[in-house]
Design a protein around this motif. Structure first.
Motif, PDB file in Angstrom:
ATOM      1  N   ALA A 264       3.398  -2.347 -10.420  1.00 29.16           N
ATOM      2  CA  ALA A 264       3.277  -2.991  -9.121  1.00 29.16           C
ATOM      3  C   ALA A 264       4.426  -3.991  -8.993  1.00 29.16           C
ATOM      4  O   ALA A 264       4.966  -4.465  -9.989  1.00 29.16           O
TER       5      ALA A 264
ATOM      6  N   ASN B   5      -1.480  -7.280  -1.923  1.00 34.00           N
ATOM      7  CA  ASN B   5      -1.969  -6.459  -3.032  1.00 34.00           C
ATOM      8  C   ASN B   5      -1.184  -5.162  -3.094  1.00 34.00           C
ATOM      9  O   ASN B   5      -0.838  -4.581  -2.074  1.00 34.00           O
ATOM     10  N   ASP B   6      -0.909  -4.709  -4.301  1.00 39.52           N
ATOM     11  CA  ASP B   6      -0.220  -3.443  -4.506  1.00 39.52           C
ATOM     12  C   ASP B   6      -1.253  -2.407  -4.928  1.00 39.52           C
ATOM     13  O   ASP B   6      -2.030  -2.647  -5.849  1.00 39.52           O
ATOM     14  N   LEU B   7      -1.286  -1.262  -4.232  1.00 35.48           N
ATOM     15  CA  LEU B   7      -2.266  -0.237  -4.527  1.00 35.48           C
ATOM     16  C   LEU B   7      -1.777   1.131  -4.089  1.00 35.48           C
ATOM     17  O   LEU B   7      -0.880   1.237  -3.264  1.00 35.48           O
TER      18      LEU B   7
ATOM     19  N   GLN C 236       0.844  -1.200   0.000  1.00 35.11           N
ATOM     20  CA  GLN C 236       0.000   0.000   0.000  1.00 35.11           C
ATOM     21  C   GLN C 236       0.877   1.248   0.000  1.00 35.11           C
ATOM     22  O   GLN C 236       1.699   1.435   0.883  1.00 35.11           O
TER      23      GLN C 236
END
Length: 91
Positions: free
Chosen positions: A72, A79-81, A44
């Motif tokens: 990412a 998760n990449d965000l 994140q």
């Protein structure tokens, strides 16, 4: 090519320089288009800080120049965000 101020050199990927975004972008940051450079984020990535319900404006902006490549990091299982907090901007 070298990484711009506010990012960290994450090495070469084939012939491209990977510049890592910080986990928290606490002051305005511009990602310029630089030949041979792409920008990587892991997990994140937060733009600004969470000011909650105070209505305050953190005033932080992430500016992404046209043609910039963001990637990412697939080497991590999370998760990449990118999260834009209230009062912050992404342009």
């Amino acid at each position: 090519a070298t990484c711009p101020t506010g990012t960290t050199d994450a090495g070469l990927v084939q012939t491209f320089r990977a510049c890592r975004l910080p986990a928290v972008i606490s002051s305005s940051l511009t990602l310029p288009k630089i030949a041979g450079v792409f920008y990587r984020f892991r997990g994140q990535t937060e733009v600004g800080v969470d000011v909650g319900s105070t209505g305050a404006d953190s005033g932080v902006t992430l500016t992404i120049a046209p043609g910039v490549v963001l990637a990412a990091d697939s080497s991590e299982s999370s998760n990449d965000l990118i999260v834009r907090h209230k009062g912050s901007g992404v342009a």
